[in-house]
Design a protein around this motif. Structure first.
Motif, short mmCIF file in Angstrom:
data_model
loop_
_atom_site.label_atom_id
_atom_site.label_comp_id
_atom_site.label_asym_id
_atom_site.label_seq_id
_atom_site.Cartn_x
_atom_site.Cartn_y
_atom_site.Cartn_z
N UNK A 292 -31.98 -10.73 -30.43
CA UNK A 292 -30.56 -10.48 -30.16
C UNK A 292 -30.36 -10.12 -28.70
N UNK A 293 -31.20 -9.24 -28.18
CA UNK A 293 -31.09 -8.85 -26.77
C UNK A 293 -31.35 -10.05 -25.86
N UNK A 294 -32.35 -10.85 -26.19
CA UNK A 294 -32.64 -12.05 -25.40
C UNK A 294 -31.48 -13.03 -25.41
N UNK A 295 -30.83 -13.19 -26.54
CA UNK A 295 -29.67 -14.08 -26.63
C UNK A 295 -28.50 -13.59 -25.80
N UNK A 296 -28.28 -12.28 -25.82
CA UNK A 296 -27.20 -11.72 -25.01
C UNK A 296 -27.48 -11.90 -23.52
N UNK A 297 -28.71 -11.63 -23.11
CA UNK A 297 -29.08 -11.79 -21.70
C UNK A 297 -28.94 -13.25 -21.28
N UNK A 298 -29.39 -14.18 -22.13
CA UNK A 298 -29.27 -15.60 -21.81
C UNK A 298 -27.81 -16.02 -21.70
N UNK A 299 -26.96 -15.51 -22.58
CA UNK A 299 -25.53 -15.84 -22.53
C UNK A 299 -24.90 -15.32 -21.24
N UNK A 300 -25.25 -14.12 -20.82
CA UNK A 300 -24.71 -13.56 -19.58
C UNK A 300 -25.16 -14.38 -18.38
N UNK A 301 -26.42 -14.80 -18.38
CA UNK A 301 -26.93 -15.62 -17.27
C UNK A 301 -26.21 -16.96 -17.22
N UNK A 302 -26.00 -17.59 -18.35
CA UNK A 302 -25.32 -18.89 -18.39
C UNK A 302 -23.87 -18.74 -17.92
N UNK A 303 -23.19 -17.70 -18.39
CA UNK A 303 -21.80 -17.48 -17.96
C UNK A 303 -21.74 -17.20 -16.46
N UNK A 304 -22.67 -16.40 -15.94
CA UNK A 304 -22.70 -16.12 -14.50
C UNK A 304 -22.98 -17.40 -13.71
N UNK A 305 -23.85 -18.25 -14.19
CA UNK A 305 -24.17 -19.50 -13.50
C UNK A 305 -22.96 -20.43 -13.49
N UNK A 306 -22.25 -20.52 -14.61
CA UNK A 306 -21.04 -21.36 -14.68
C UNK A 306 -19.96 -20.82 -13.74
N UNK A 307 -19.80 -19.50 -13.70
CA UNK A 307 -18.79 -18.90 -12.81
C UNK A 307 -19.17 -19.13 -11.36
N UNK A 308 -20.45 -19.06 -11.02
CA UNK A 308 -20.90 -19.28 -9.64
C UNK A 308 -20.68 -20.73 -9.23
N UNK A 309 -20.94 -21.67 -10.15
CA UNK A 309 -20.75 -23.08 -9.85
C UNK A 309 -19.27 -23.44 -9.75
N UNK A 310 -18.41 -22.72 -10.41
CA UNK A 310 -16.98 -23.00 -10.40
C UNK A 310 -16.32 -22.57 -9.09
N UNK A 311 -16.98 -21.75 -8.32
CA UNK A 311 -16.39 -21.26 -7.06
C UNK A 311 -16.35 -22.32 -6.01
#
Length: 52
Positions: A33-52
């Motif tokens: 569960x913790x690994x899934x949450x961390x992976x989701x945060x990383x993916x969301x941060x990567x998408x937000x960084x690419x959208x800039x």
């Protein structure tokens, strides 16, 4: 004649082995569960960084 069967309630260790509770046999899912949450945060941060 004596009875060859042993009463597991006479010994705590024997009783725990006899009952085999679910907390002993099933691994915890918390690391997944913790690994899934961390992976989701990383993916969301990567998408937000690419959208800039």
């Amino acid at each position: 004649m004596s009875d060859n069967s042993v009463d597991p309630s006479g010994n705590t260790e024997a009783f725990r082995a006899f009952t085999g509770g679910p907390e002993d046999s099933t691994p915890s899912k918390m690391p997944y569960i913790i690994g899934g949450i961390v992976a989701a945060v990383v993916v969301i941060a990567l998408i937000a960084w690419l959208a800039l």
